[in-house]
Design a protein around this motif. Structure first.
Motif, PDB file in Angstrom:
ATOM      1  N   THR A  34     -32.767  10.134  -5.718  1.00 11.34           N
ATOM      2  CA  THR A  34     -32.652   9.743  -7.117  1.00 11.34           C
ATOM      3  C   THR A  34     -31.477  10.506  -7.681  1.00 11.34           C
ATOM      4  N   LEU A  35     -30.508   9.768  -8.191  1.00  9.51           N
ATOM      5  CA  LEU A  35     -29.249  10.337  -8.636  1.00  9.51           C
ATOM      6  C   LEU A  35     -28.997   9.909 -10.072  1.00  9.51           C
ATOM      7  N   VAL A  36     -28.606  10.850 -10.912  1.00  9.38           N
ATOM      8  CA  VAL A  36     -28.279  10.546 -12.307  1.00  9.38           C
ATOM      9  C   VAL A  36     -26.788  10.782 -12.507  1.00  9.38           C
ATOM     10  N   THR A  37     -26.127   9.793 -13.095  1.00 15.01           N
ATOM     11  CA  THR A  37     -24.699   9.875 -13.370  1.00 15.01           C
ATOM     12  C   THR A  37     -24.398   9.062 -14.624  1.00 15.01           C
ATOM     13  N   THR A  38     -23.174   9.091 -15.068  1.00 12.35           N
ATOM     14  CA  THR A  38     -22.753   8.246 -16.185  1.00 12.35           C
ATOM     15  C   THR A  38     -21.595   7.369 -15.746  1.00 12.35           C
ATOM     16  N   GLY A  39     -21.564   6.167 -16.291  1.00 14.99           N
ATOM     17  CA  GLY A  39     -20.501   5.224 -15.974  1.00 14.99           C
ATOM     18  C   GLY A  39     -20.827   3.880 -16.587  1.00 14.99           C
ATOM     19  N   VAL A  84     -30.622   1.715   2.929  1.00 16.46           N
ATOM     20  CA  VAL A  84     -31.346   0.467   3.151  1.00 16.46           C
ATOM     21  C   VAL A  84     -31.571  -0.330   1.869  1.00 16.46           C
ATOM     22  N   ASN A  85     -31.533   0.319   0.699  1.00 20.12           N
ATOM     23  CA  ASN A  85     -31.659  -0.404  -0.565  1.00 20.12           C
ATOM     24  C   ASN A  85     -31.317   0.528  -1.722  1.00 20.12           C
ATOM     25  N   THR A  86     -30.887  -0.061  -2.843  1.00 19.13           N
ATOM     26  CA  THR A  86     -30.583   0.718  -4.044  1.00 19.13           C
ATOM     27  C   THR A  86     -31.050  -0.059  -5.272  1.00 19.13           C
ATOM     28  N   ALA A  87     -31.238   0.673  -6.353  1.00 19.07           N
ATOM     29  CA  ALA A  87     -31.552   0.038  -7.634  1.00 19.07           C
ATOM     30  C   ALA A  87     -31.089   0.951  -8.755  1.00 19.07           C
ATOM     31  N   ASP A  88     -30.488   0.358  -9.768  1.00 22.52           N
ATOM     32  CA  ASP A  88     -30.155   1.077 -10.994  1.00 22.52           C
ATOM     33  C   ASP A  88     -31.393   0.974 -11.874  1.00 22.52           C
ATOM     34  N   MET A 140     -12.944  -2.492 -23.482  1.00 21.84           N
ATOM     35  CA  MET A 140     -13.255  -1.389 -22.579  1.00 21.84           C
ATOM     36  C   MET A 140     -14.769  -1.267 -22.439  1.00 21.84           C
ATOM     37  N   ALA A 141     -15.257  -1.153 -21.210  1.00 21.35           N
ATOM     38  CA  ALA A 141     -16.689  -1.050 -20.963  1.00 21.35           C
ATOM     39  C   ALA A 141     -17.198   0.328 -21.373  1.00 21.35           C
ATOM     40  N   SER A 142     -18.381   0.342 -21.970  1.00 23.77           N
ATOM     41  CA  SER A 142     -18.944   1.624 -22.394  1.00 23.77           C
ATOM     42  C   SER A 142     -19.645   2.298 -21.222  1.00 23.77           C
ATOM     43  N   THR A 143     -19.655   3.619 -21.269  1.00 24.57           N
ATOM     44  CA  THR A 143     -20.344   4.360 -20.226  1.00 24.57           C
ATOM     45  C   THR A 143     -21.717   4.778 -20.738  1.00 24.57           C
ATOM     46  N   MET A 144     -22.667   4.766 -19.833  1.00 24.62           N
ATOM     47  CA  MET A 144     -24.007   5.202 -20.189  1.00 24.62           C
ATOM     48  C   MET A 144     -24.631   5.944 -19.007  1.00 24.62           C
ATOM     49  N   ARG A 145     -25.726   6.576 -19.275  1.00 22.76           N
ATOM     50  CA  ARG A 145     -26.455   7.319 -18.255  1.00 22.76           C
ATOM     51  C   ARG A 145     -27.204   6.333 -17.350  1.00 22.76           C
ATOM     52  N   HIS A 146     -27.071   6.526 -16.049  1.00 27.68           N
ATOM     53  CA  HIS A 146     -27.726   5.667 -15.062  1.00 27.68           C
ATOM     54  C   HIS A 146     -28.566   6.509 -14.115  1.00 27.68           C
ATOM     55  N   ILE A 147     -29.773   6.037 -13.834  1.00 26.57           N
ATOM     56  CA  ILE A 147     -30.628   6.645 -12.818  1.00 26.57           C
ATOM     57  C   ILE A 147     -30.625   5.694 -11.634  1.00 26.57           C
ATOM     58  N   ASP A 159     -21.695  -0.127 -16.593  1.00 27.73           N
ATOM     59  CA  ASP A 159     -22.554  -0.947 -15.733  1.00 27.73           C
ATOM     60  C   ASP A 159     -21.762  -1.519 -14.566  1.00 27.73           C
ATOM     61  N   GLU A 160     -20.525  -1.933 -14.841  1.00 31.23           N
ATOM     62  CA  GLU A 160     -19.690  -2.547 -13.814  1.00 31.23           C
ATOM     63  C   GLU A 160     -19.343  -1.558 -12.708  1.00 31.23           C
ATOM     64  N   VAL A 161     -18.986  -0.340 -13.075  1.00 24.97           N
ATOM     65  CA  VAL A 161     -18.621   0.668 -12.078  1.00 24.97           C
ATOM     66  C   VAL A 161     -19.841   1.071 -11.259  1.00 24.97           C
ATOM     67  N   ILE A 162     -20.973   1.238 -11.915  1.00 25.88           N
ATOM     68  CA  ILE A 162     -22.196   1.606 -11.197  1.00 25.88           C
ATOM     69  C   ILE A 162     -22.590   0.489 -10.232  1.00 25.88           C
ATOM     70  N   GLU A 163     -22.416  -0.757 -10.647  1.00 28.07           N
ATOM     71  CA  GLU A 163     -22.709  -1.892  -9.761  1.00 28.07           C
ATOM     72  C   GLU A 163     -21.796  -1.858  -8.533  1.00 28.07           C
ATOM     73  N   GLN A 164     -20.498  -1.541  -8.735  1.00 25.54           N
ATOM     74  CA  GLN A 164     -19.568  -1.429  -7.610  1.00 25.54           C
ATOM     75  C   GLN A 164     -20.002  -0.322  -6.652  1.00 25.54           C
ATOM     76  N   ILE A 165     -20.421   0.815  -7.206  1.00 24.74           N
ATOM     77  CA  ILE A 165     -20.864   1.922  -6.362  1.00 24.74           C
ATOM     78  C   ILE A 165     -22.121   1.523  -5.590  1.00 24.74           C
ATOM     79  N   ASN A 166     -23.062   0.822  -6.254  1.00 20.19           N
ATOM     80  CA  ASN A 166     -24.256   0.342  -5.558  1.00 20.19           C
ATOM     81  C   ASN A 166     -23.883  -0.576  -4.393  1.00 20.19           C
ATOM     82  N   GLN A 167     -22.910  -1.459  -4.615  1.00 25.21           N
ATOM     83  CA  GLN A 167     -22.458  -2.369  -3.540  1.00 25.21           C
ATOM     84  C   GLN A 167     -21.887  -1.560  -2.368  1.00 25.21           C
ATOM     85  N   GLN A 168     -21.095  -0.513  -2.695  1.00 19.84           N
ATOM     86  CA  GLN A 168     -20.529   0.333  -1.646  1.00 19.84           C
ATOM     87  C   GLN A 168     -21.617   1.120  -0.916  1.00 19.84           C
ATOM     88  N   LEU A 169     -22.623   1.600  -1.661  1.00 22.49           N
ATOM     89  CA  LEU A 169     -23.743   2.316  -1.039  1.00 22.49           C
ATOM     90  C   LEU A 169     -24.445   1.441  -0.007  1.00 22.49           C
TER      91      LEU A 169
END
Length: 170
Positions: A51-56, A75-79, A1-8, A58-68
């Motif tokens: 600038t958005l802070v959430t937890t999740g 026009v661009n995103t970065a974790d 199971m992937a661990s969740t962490m804080r992402h900016i 790495d894989e889920v945040i990457e999926q959300i970035n792709q959807q964004l």
């Protein structure tokens, strides 16, 4: 199971009505809480930075970035948490301090690098800029010396260290 962490997450988007709503909706539609959110214009008046802070994970945040990136307004995103970055948050804190603890509060303000914006004993207003952890620790320490009347926080903001810059072109 992937661990969740804080992402900016830093998101560059066209400065258009509804753009903020569409981007933030991607998080809520997937059941992710937004811990903090700030939006302001960039050096280009047509582009805003969210600038958005959430937890999740790495894989889920990457999926959300792709959807964004599929949204027309984005026009661009970065974790920011995946690379070396500088993080800061602004805290405005209003407290009531008793005379016998005022000197201790003033010493803490100096030690923490905070500023006094308004110094009526019945309503001291303090300003502190620092990391998320520094802000939490300051609040905890002030609470031992004064009654906290109001807490206003900007939420985290982040910028990459060194020459790396999130730009419209990649």
């Amino acid at each position: 199971m992937a661990s969740t962490m804080r992402h900016i997450i830093s998101i560059l988007m066209q400065n258009e009505p509804g753009a903020l709503f569409k981007a933030a909706s991607l998080f809520s539609s997937r059941g992710y809480n937004i811990e903090s959110l700030s939006v302001a214009p960039t050096e280009d008046e047509l582009i805003s930075r969210m600038t958005l802070v959430t937890t999740g994970s790495d894989e889920v945040i990457e999926q959300i970035n792709q959807q964004l990136l599929k949204l027309v307004d984005v026009v661009n995103t970065a974790d920011m948490t995946l690379d070396d970055h500088i993080e800061r948050e602004l805290l405005l804190l209003k407290v009531r301090v008793d005379d016998d603890k005022e000197a201790s509060l003033k010493a803490l303000i100096i030690e923490a690098g905070a500023r006094v914006l308004d110094d009526f004993p019945e309503s001291y207003t303090l300003e502190l800029t620092g990391t998320n952890l520094h802000v939490y620790e300051f609040i905890d320490r002030v609470e031992t010396l004064a009654e906290i009347l109001a807490v206003v926080r900007s939420g985290a903001m982040a910028i990459a260290r060194g020459h790396t810059v999130l730009t419209v072109n990649g």
